[in-house]
Design an enzyme around this catalytic site. Structure first.
Site, PDB file in Angstrom:
ATOM      1  N   LYS A  49       0.776  36.258  13.351  1.00 29.23           N
ATOM      2  CA  LYS A  49       1.344  37.689  13.659  1.00 29.23           C
ATOM      3  C   LYS A  49       0.321  38.274  14.606  1.00 29.23           C
ATOM      4  O   LYS A  49       0.442  38.623  15.748  1.00 29.23           O
ATOM      5  CB  LYS A  49       2.022  38.465  12.890  1.00 29.23           C
ATOM      6  CG  LYS A  49       3.281  37.721  12.177  1.00 29.23           C
ATOM      7  CD  LYS A  49       3.767  38.504  10.838  1.00 29.23           C
ATOM      8  CE  LYS A  49       4.915  37.768  10.267  1.00 29.23           C
ATOM      9  NZ  LYS A  49       5.475  38.470   9.015  1.00 29.23           N
ATOM     10  N   GLN A  93       4.190  42.936   4.790  1.00 25.94           N
ATOM     11  CA  GLN A  93       4.317  41.497   4.463  1.00 25.94           C
ATOM     12  C   GLN A  93       4.680  41.561   3.146  1.00 25.94           C
ATOM     13  O   GLN A  93       4.163  42.171   2.203  1.00 25.94           O
ATOM     14  CB  GLN A  93       2.882  40.799   4.759  1.00 25.94           C
ATOM     15  CG  GLN A  93       3.247  39.227   4.502  1.00 25.94           C
ATOM     16  CD  GLN A  93       4.101  38.726   5.592  1.00 25.94           C
ATOM     17  OE1 GLN A  93       3.931  38.958   6.578  1.00 25.94           O
ATOM     18  NE2 GLN A  93       5.000  37.822   5.147  1.00 25.94           N
ATOM     19  N   ASP A 116      10.867  44.794  11.385  1.00 30.38           N
ATOM     20  CA  ASP A 116      11.600  43.692  10.473  1.00 30.38           C
ATOM     21  C   ASP A 116      12.917  43.921  10.693  1.00 30.38           C
ATOM     22  O   ASP A 116      13.711  42.919   9.840  1.00 30.38           O
ATOM     23  CB  ASP A 116      10.973  43.821   9.211  1.00 30.38           C
ATOM     24  CG  ASP A 116       9.836  42.689   8.818  1.00 30.38           C
ATOM     25  OD1 ASP A 116       9.998  41.613   9.581  1.00 30.38           O
ATOM     26  OD2 ASP A 116       9.079  42.921   7.963  1.00 30.38           O
TER      27      ASP A 116
END
Ligand code: NDP
Length: 301
Positions: A49, A93, A116
């Site tokens: 990422k 994460q 997200d």
């Protein structure tokens, strides 16, 4: 002959399309990634990422609190990121250590920085069809279908898996695209019969090659979200047979990645299918970048 849906090509297209949008912004979009502890798989994901941000000329910031961080300390980090104007997107994460209250942490991320798409506000926005960041993996699947010109409206889509991050939002996106959607899970009574009715079959289960020809209608579109690592030779032989190319790959590398669908069956029976790796996987990061740029666009007007 089944057509392969090439996720890497579509990812590259999506990233290329973002470049002029990024160039138009008054400041570079900023993504903060919080990686708690040192889970090796999470480190790989976060590394990709951060690298993709750099390739696009976006700013990324990696925060790496240790695995013994408390929920309150993590909440304080999130609040600080919420308050910083140059941060457009915040990603924590998963998975978090067991002692951390994951839901409280996800709920603390400002919905407008929730790249997200996991915040309850954005889950609700998805449900009622309001614009908002969509969960990256399912929205990547929709891009794959759209860019391959695969019609969804009026088709019967069967999603196997009902997780909050893949199965449920996948079903919702397909429904908004006017598919008739069936969602299956571990308690589904006759999984093969449900899957056999699918014009579009999505596997999001986490069980290597579980969906086989018994689950596949000839000519269906087969989207394999699963990413499973096999590191025992006997498992590879049991699923694919001695002498198969998967066993040969295992003998070379010591492990193989396998989706939730049996790739030989999917390749033989489908009209279109996504290989693992190289199908759905590359889209997840691409859609994270899309969500971050869109958050920046909304916040910079
Ligand atoms: P979860 O474990 O959260 O969910 C799995 C789902 O599969 C559950 O709904 C479960 O049902 C269902 N399931 C499990 N066993 C069966 C069975 N025997 N029959 C029918 N349904 C079953 O997984 P995720 O949704 O997080 O991930 C699914 C897969 O996708 C994994 O392989 C993961 O690695 C991969 N993935 C890939 C991504 C990518 O970038 N391509 C991103 C995210 C995930 P129940 O609810 O009843 O328990």
């Amino acid at each position: 002959m089944a057509q392969i849906l090439d996720g890497k090509r579509v990812r590259d297209e999506i990233l290329e399309e973002l470049k002029p949008r990024i160039a138009q912004l008054s400041r570079k979009p900023g993504l903060a990634v919080v990686l708690v502890g040192n889970d090796p798989a999470s480190e790989v994901y976060v590394g990709s990422k951060v690298k993709t941000c750099a390739e696009l000329g976006m700013v990324s910031e990696k925060l790496t609190p240790s695995a013994d961080i408390s929920t309150d300390e993590l909440l304080a980090i999130v609040q600080e990121l919420n308050a910083r104007p140059e941060i457009d997107g915040i990603l924590v994460q998963m998975p978090l250590p067991k002692h951390v209250d994951t839901q409280r942490v996800l709920d603390a991320i400002s919905p407008e920085k929730d790249v997200d798409g996991f915040h309850p506000t954005n889950v609700g926005n998805l449900s009622i069809g309001r614009p908002s960041p969509r969960p990256c993996t399912p929205s990547g699947v929709m891009e794959l279908l759209r860019r391959a010109g695969i019609p969804v409206a009026g088709k019967h889509a069967v999603v196997v898996g009902r997780s909050d991050i893949v199965g449920k939002p996948m079903a919702m996106l397909l429904l908004h695209a006017h598919a008739t959607v069936t969602v299956c899970h571990s308690r589904t009574a006759d999984l093969a019969a449900e899957c056999q009715r699918a014009d579009i079959l999505v596997g999001a289960i986490g069980r290597p090659a579980m969906l086989t020809r018994a689950h596949m209608k000839p000519g269906a579109v087969m989207i394999d979200v699963g990413i499973n690592r096999l590191d025992k030779r006997e498992d590879v032989v049991r699923i694919f047979g001695e002498g198969s190319d998967k066993v040969a790959a295992f003998d070379k590398r010591g492990s193989v990645l396998v989706g939730d669908m049996h790739p030989y069956d999917a390749a033989e029976l489908s009209s279109h299918w996504t290989p693992v790796p190289g199908g759905v996987g590359p889209l997840t990061i691409a859609m994270l970048m899309v969500n971050t740029v869109e958050a920046a666009e909304r916040r910079q007007v």
